[in-house]
Scaffold this active site. Structure first.
Site, mmCIF file in Angstrom:
data_model
loop_
_atom_site.group_PDB
_atom_site.id
_atom_site.type_symbol
_atom_site.label_atom_id
_atom_site.label_comp_id
_atom_site.label_asym_id
_atom_site.label_seq_id
_atom_site.Cartn_x
_atom_site.Cartn_y
_atom_site.Cartn_z
ATOM 1 N N HIS A 150 87.172 108.236 63.410
ATOM 2 C CA HIS A 150 87.836 107.863 62.161
ATOM 3 C C HIS A 150 89.020 108.796 61.932
ATOM 4 O O HIS A 150 89.008 109.950 62.376
ATOM 5 C CB HIS A 150 86.882 107.984 60.965
ATOM 6 C CG HIS A 150 85.764 107.002 60.961
ATOM 7 N ND1 HIS A 150 84.455 107.351 60.699
ATOM 8 C CD2 HIS A 150 85.747 105.668 61.192
ATOM 9 C CE1 HIS A 150 83.683 106.284 60.766
ATOM 10 N NE2 HIS A 150 84.445 105.245 61.071
ATOM 11 N N CYS A 203 83.004 112.974 55.214
ATOM 12 C CA CYS A 203 82.235 111.767 55.527
ATOM 13 C C CYS A 203 81.243 111.449 54.421
ATOM 14 O O CYS A 203 80.939 110.284 54.158
ATOM 15 C CB CYS A 203 81.477 111.938 56.840
ATOM 16 S SG CYS A 203 82.500 111.867 58.319
ATOM 17 N N GLU A 206 86.453 100.103 58.289
ATOM 18 C CA GLU A 206 85.531 101.227 58.130
ATOM 19 C C GLU A 206 85.778 102.006 56.840
ATOM 20 O O GLU A 206 85.324 103.139 56.686
ATOM 21 C CB GLU A 206 85.631 102.146 59.356
ATOM 22 C CG GLU A 206 85.402 101.420 60.662
ATOM 23 C CD GLU A 206 84.033 101.675 61.271
ATOM 24 O OE1 GLU A 206 83.524 102.782 61.152
ATOM 25 O OE2 GLU A 206 83.482 100.738 61.892
#
Length: 420
Positions: free
Chosen positions: A230, A347, A162
């Site tokens: 995350h 993000c 990711e």
């Protein structure tokens, strides 16, 4: 001169709340709400402009073509014929969260002295799994200098990667050799572990990192179960400072000891669970802030408005800034549209340490360029999208045409190819 550049994802015109991200509490909570793509993009652009005004280097990545008709064709369907679920997965604007675009190892850390970027595969989520082709296409244009950069295709499935959302770098200064920290999850529990250790180890090998300056740390099951899908939801690093929640890592003391052994000057700023619960940390995105070094040399946190609105979080931050801690400034931004879909300031950006002169200038932000983008977004981005509206061919045309015009206006019409 090597400097840190934040490349923010421009929020695409198809931004919607289809609730596709399992384990992302905000995404699930806001499923079905009416989104505001125009406001979302303008909020992100305002953050970019503010960081430019603070003297920080700023770049951007462009939205991807949505709906992704090529992906649907691979599945034997089209936007018109696809099921509502497939159509939503093909229309997501999730590439806006550039922290998931790639993992970046700056030149001082790598064996060949080049900055290495590996596109993330994002295979654990259908709506993100088809992003990598266009992500890689943009990276190959922005970082085309083979003298300074090495670009890599994603780690193959089934190993989930990711990107930078599960990667941190600690160093005496951005241009100095660093310690690269790869954070992975463990399968099991109510939510999937999106970052596999095997993927992290593969990226470290591909980038030519020294094992002596690489750390692999497991995220705590408690953090994942609480909604920290995350690592950047519970920890962030900048230069010598690690800013983290007490419950972020499975073996907290072992991880800290390894960091201190490899980088003695590391400063660990840990927020106790007794002061800020995991629930408050995750809902406010306290750690999904941008931790940056200002031209003055002081560090600042670029925070979402939700952090100021969460009493336990703001109380801790004010006490830290009022003391002798390394974080000296707090900058708060309204990013409510991104936050409602589960993505905060961190993000939205991919950090790259490089010489700006080696990067394609079309991807670098300037005040005039941000003016141009803002005007285009105001003119072309939809004002509202309801989830049921994702079936409307007129909306698809609006989204495709708006993004295509943005590419042309920025001199990047090569990104208007139908497929990558």
């Amino acid at each position: 001169m090597l400097t840190e550049i934040n490349f923010d994802g421009i929020v695409g015109p198809s931004h919607n709340y289809a609730g596709l991200s399992l384990g992302n509490l905000a995404s699930a909570r806001n499923f079905g709400k009416v989104s505001a793509p125009r406001a979302a993009a303008l909020q992100g652009l305002a953050k970019m402009r503010a960081n430019l005004d603070r003297g920080l280097a700023q770049g951007f990545l462009l939205p991807q073509r949505r709906p992704d008709e090529g992906w649907l064709r691979q599945l034997g369907t089209t936007p018109e014929a696809a099921s509502p679920t497939l159509r939503a997965n093909a229309t997501s604007a999730s590439s806006m969260w550039a922290a998931n675009a790639a993992t970046v190892s700056p030149a001082p850390d790598t064996a060949d002295g080049r900055c290495h970027l590996t596109a993330a595969n994002l295979v654990t989520m259908p709506h993100r799994s088809h992003e990598w082709r266009e992500t890689l296409a943009q990276l190959q244009i922005a970082f085309a200098s083979a003298q300074h950069f090495a670009l890599h295709a994603p780690v193959p499935a089934p190993f989930g990667d990711e990107g930078a959302a599960n990667h941190m770098r600690l160093c005496a200064g951005h241009a100095a050799p660093g310690i690269e920290v790869f954070v992975y999850g463990q399968a099991g529990g109510p939510f999937p572990a999106r970052q596999h250790r095997e993927a992290s180890e593969a990226v470290a090998r591909i980038h030519g990192l020294s094992p002596d300056r690489t750390v692999f740390a497991r995220q705590s099951d408690e953090a994942i179960a609480a909604g920290a899908f995350h690592n950047d939801v519970v920890a962030v690093a900048n230069e010598r400072v690690l800013f983290t929640h007490e419950l972020a890592f499975a073996d907290r003391e072992g991880f800290y000891a390894e960091l201190r052994a490899k980088l003695p000057e590391v400063e660990i700023v840990e927020v106790p669970a007794a002061a800020v619960s995991l629930a408050d940390a995750i809902s406010s995105y306290l750690f999904n802030a941008q931790l940056v070094t200002l031209p003055s040399g002081e560090m600042a946190l670029v925070l979402p408005q939700e952090a100021r609105e969460t009493p336990s979080v703001w109380q801790w931050l004010e006490a830290h800034v009022g003391g002798n801690g390394p974080i000296r400034h707090l900058f708060v931004h309204d990013l409510r549209e991104s936050m409602a879909n589960g993505g905060g300031p961190a993000c939205l950006r991919l950090r790259v340490v490089a010489d700006p002169a080696t990067i394609d200038p079309r991807f670098m932000a300037t005040p005039d360029k941000l003016d141009l983008i803002e005007a285009l977004v105001t003119r072309l981005w939809p004002e509202r999208i309801a989830v049921e509206g994702l079936a409307d061919p007129a909306l698809w045309r609006t989204c495709v045409e708006a993004r295509a015009e943005l590419c042309v206006e920025l001199g990047l019409s090569e990104l208007n190819r139908a497929e990558f």
